[in-house]
Design a protein around this motif. Structure first.
Motif, PDB file in Angstrom:
ATOM      1  N   ALA A   1       0.816  -1.220   0.000  1.00 38.82           N
ATOM      2  CA  ALA A   1       0.000   0.000   0.000  1.00 38.82           C
ATOM      3  C   ALA A   1       0.848   1.268   0.000  1.00 38.82           C
ATOM      4  N   GLY A   2       2.167   1.123   0.016  1.00 37.81           N
ATOM      5  CA  GLY A   2       3.026   2.300   0.029  1.00 37.81           C
ATOM      6  C   GLY A   2       2.998   3.032   1.353  1.00 37.81           C
ATOM      7  N   LEU A   3       2.804   2.300   2.449  1.00 35.29           N
ATOM      8  CA  LEU A   3       2.672   2.921   3.773  1.00 35.29           C
ATOM      9  C   LEU A   3       3.880   2.673   4.664  1.00 35.29           C
ATOM     10  N   VAL A   4       4.969   2.156   4.067  1.00 44.90           N
ATOM     11  CA  VAL A   4       6.245   2.049   4.774  1.00 44.90           C
ATOM     12  C   VAL A   4       7.335   2.627   3.871  1.00 44.90           C
ATOM     13  N   HIS A   5       8.384   3.126   4.499  1.00 50.24           N
ATOM     14  CA  HIS A   5       9.442   3.833   3.783  1.00 50.24           C
ATOM     15  C   HIS A   5      10.123   2.958   2.737  1.00 50.24           C
ATOM     16  N   GLU A   6      10.256   1.654   3.028  1.00 48.92           N
ATOM     17  CA  GLU A   6      10.989   0.760   2.130  1.00 48.92           C
ATOM     18  C   GLU A   6      10.357   0.662   0.751  1.00 48.92           C
ATOM     19  N   TYR A   7       9.050   0.873   0.642  1.00 47.53           N
ATOM     20  CA  TYR A   7       8.371   0.827  -0.657  1.00 47.53           C
ATOM     21  C   TYR A   7       9.032   1.817  -1.620  1.00 47.53           C
ATOM     22  N   TYR A   8       9.411   2.971  -1.120  1.00 46.21           N
ATOM     23  CA  TYR A   8       9.998   4.021  -1.964  1.00 46.21           C
ATOM     24  C   TYR A   8      11.499   3.815  -2.120  1.00 46.21           C
ATOM     25  N   LEU A   9      12.174   3.319  -1.072  1.00 45.17           N
ATOM     26  CA  LEU A   9      13.599   3.026  -1.190  1.00 45.17           C
ATOM     27  C   LEU A   9      13.868   2.003  -2.285  1.00 45.17           C
ATOM     28  N   ASP A  10      13.026   0.975  -2.354  1.00 47.41           N
ATOM     29  CA  ASP A  10      13.217  -0.082  -3.346  1.00 47.41           C
ATOM     30  C   ASP A  10      13.079   0.431  -4.774  1.00 47.41           C
ATOM     31  N   ARG A  11      12.390   1.525  -4.958  1.00 46.52           N
ATOM     32  CA  ARG A  11      12.130   2.079  -6.285  1.00 46.52           C
ATOM     33  C   ARG A  11      12.970   3.312  -6.580  1.00 46.52           C
ATOM     34  N   GLY A  12      13.887   3.640  -5.651  1.00 42.94           N
ATOM     35  CA  GLY A  12      14.719   4.813  -5.852  1.00 42.94           C
ATOM     36  C   GLY A  12      13.934   6.102  -5.842  1.00 42.94           C
ATOM     37  N   LEU A  13      12.830   6.132  -5.101  1.00 53.62           N
ATOM     38  CA  LEU A  13      11.945   7.296  -5.068  1.00 53.62           C
ATOM     39  C   LEU A  13      11.997   7.979  -3.708  1.00 53.62           C
ATOM     40  N   GLU A  14      11.674   9.248  -3.705  1.00 55.68           N
ATOM     41  CA  GLU A  14      11.467   9.973  -2.454  1.00 55.68           C
ATOM     42  C   GLU A  14      10.037   9.721  -1.979  1.00 55.68           C
ATOM     43  N   PRO A  15       9.838   9.548  -0.689  1.00 58.11           N
ATOM     44  CA  PRO A  15       8.460   9.386  -0.184  1.00 58.11           C
ATOM     45  C   PRO A  15       7.600  10.583  -0.564  1.00 58.11           C
ATOM     46  N   PRO A  16       6.315  10.376  -0.809  1.00 51.90           N
ATOM     47  CA  PRO A  16       5.442  11.486  -1.204  1.00 51.90           C
ATOM     48  C   PRO A  16       5.324  12.524  -0.095  1.00 51.90           C
TER      49      PRO A  16
END
Length: 314
Positions: free
Chosen positions: A184-199
């Motif tokens: 659901a994109g509700l933990v920081h690792e979701y964005y780290l794995d994709r090389g993205l900054e959290p929203p």
């Protein structure tokens, strides 16, 4: 919050500078020349680098998630790790492990409930569940696309893993709940794995993050240990030679994340014949002297599954 909290060793993985500031679980290489088995390698590596003597050790799983890439799109080799659940006893002055041997790990013991705060029900149902986590997950689950390879829809998994509707909270589903928060994109690792900054749109992120897939590994270990409590006497790996029944109950509560009824717990211990009195007492409680007990090791030869079969969440 209770004073006693189960902890995990978190180290500074300096070589992963793309996620500077985040800790991870200690790890090291297997040397087939010097290590006869994987477990022997683990015990030697931990002793050399931390000075810790491991007790119970169990292989968990093989991990090779996308977040292990050093850099998204990079050409570095992809790491695969074999995770282990390893238990050890700590003294009160063991809050810091300076590291020694091959790597100065800068290790610190940290409560695992800092990484999974929604899993600690000892003082009641965590407010963050109803206030923040469940509303955020429900919005995602209702709009998420069904995965045809899964037997359940996102909404069904959401209700099952979090004990909603006619279901109950199952303390063993630590990994499933973390995985759902990840999807659901509700933990920081979701964005780290994709090389993205959290929203920056106010989307909540829950629990302290870890480098790579280490929080997933920790969730796997907690799930396994909570399950083991019910059919193996692993809790006694964390107890001193002698202890009171209150100390034993507090330890079981810390691991399971649940409050247990005192008399029901003592009945479980008696029925399981897991302990025996030492004949001594402790006055450390500040009240009446409490009887001291020890693990009755002969139970291991008497039946195949000597554990504490806890009931539902109170």
């Amino acid at each position: 919050m209770r004073d006693l909290s189960p902890v995990t060793l978190v180290v500074d993985l300096k070589q992963r500078d793309q996620t500077a500031g985040l800790g991870g679980l200690p790890f090291g290489p297997f040397d087939p020349v010097h290590h006869r088995t994987l477990e022997a390698g683990l015990r030697t590596w931990v002793d050399e680098q931390t000075g810790l003597k491991l007790g119970y050790v169990e292989q968990l799983y093989t991990f090779g998630d996308r977040g292990r890439l050093t850099k998204l799109g990079g050409e570095d080799s992809h790491e695969v790790s074999i995770g282990y659940l390893a238990l050890t006893q700590l003294q009160r002055n063991d809050a810091a492990i300076p590291g020694r041997g091959l790597i100065d790990m800068g290790g610190r013991w940290r409560s695992w409930y800092g990484f999974f705060p929604w899993e600690d029900w000892r003082d009641d149902r965590p407010h963050m569940l109803d206030d923040r986590i469940l509303p955020s997950l429900e919005v995602w689950a209702k709009s998420a696309r069904d995965d045809k390879l899964r037997p359940m829809t996102p909404l069904q998994r959401f209700k099952l893993y979090f004990g909603l509707g006619s279901g109950t909270w199952d303390e063993e589903r630590v990994l499933e709940r973390y995985e759902l928060l990840y999807e659901a994109g509700l933990v920081h690792e979701y964005y780290l794995d994709r090389g993205l900054e959290p929203p920056d749109d106010g989307t909540p992120l829950f629990g302290h993050p870890m480098k790579m897939d280490h929080r997933r590994i920790l969730a796997t270990a907690i799930s396994r240990l909570r399950s083991k409590l019910k059919y193996r006497p692993v809790v006694f790996e964390l107890m001193p030679e002698s202890f009171t029944l209150t100390e034993l109950q507090t330890t079981v509560e810390a691991i399971s994340g649940r409050h247990l009824h005192k008399q029901n717990f003592r009945r479980l211990v008696e029925q399981g014949q897991l302990v025996e009195p030492t004949g001594a007492s402790s006055s450390a409680t500040g009240g009446r002297p409490a009887k001291l007990f020890r693990f009755r090791r002969s139970v291991l030869a008497e039946r195949p599954a000597p554990g504490l079969r806890l009931g539902g969440v109170n």
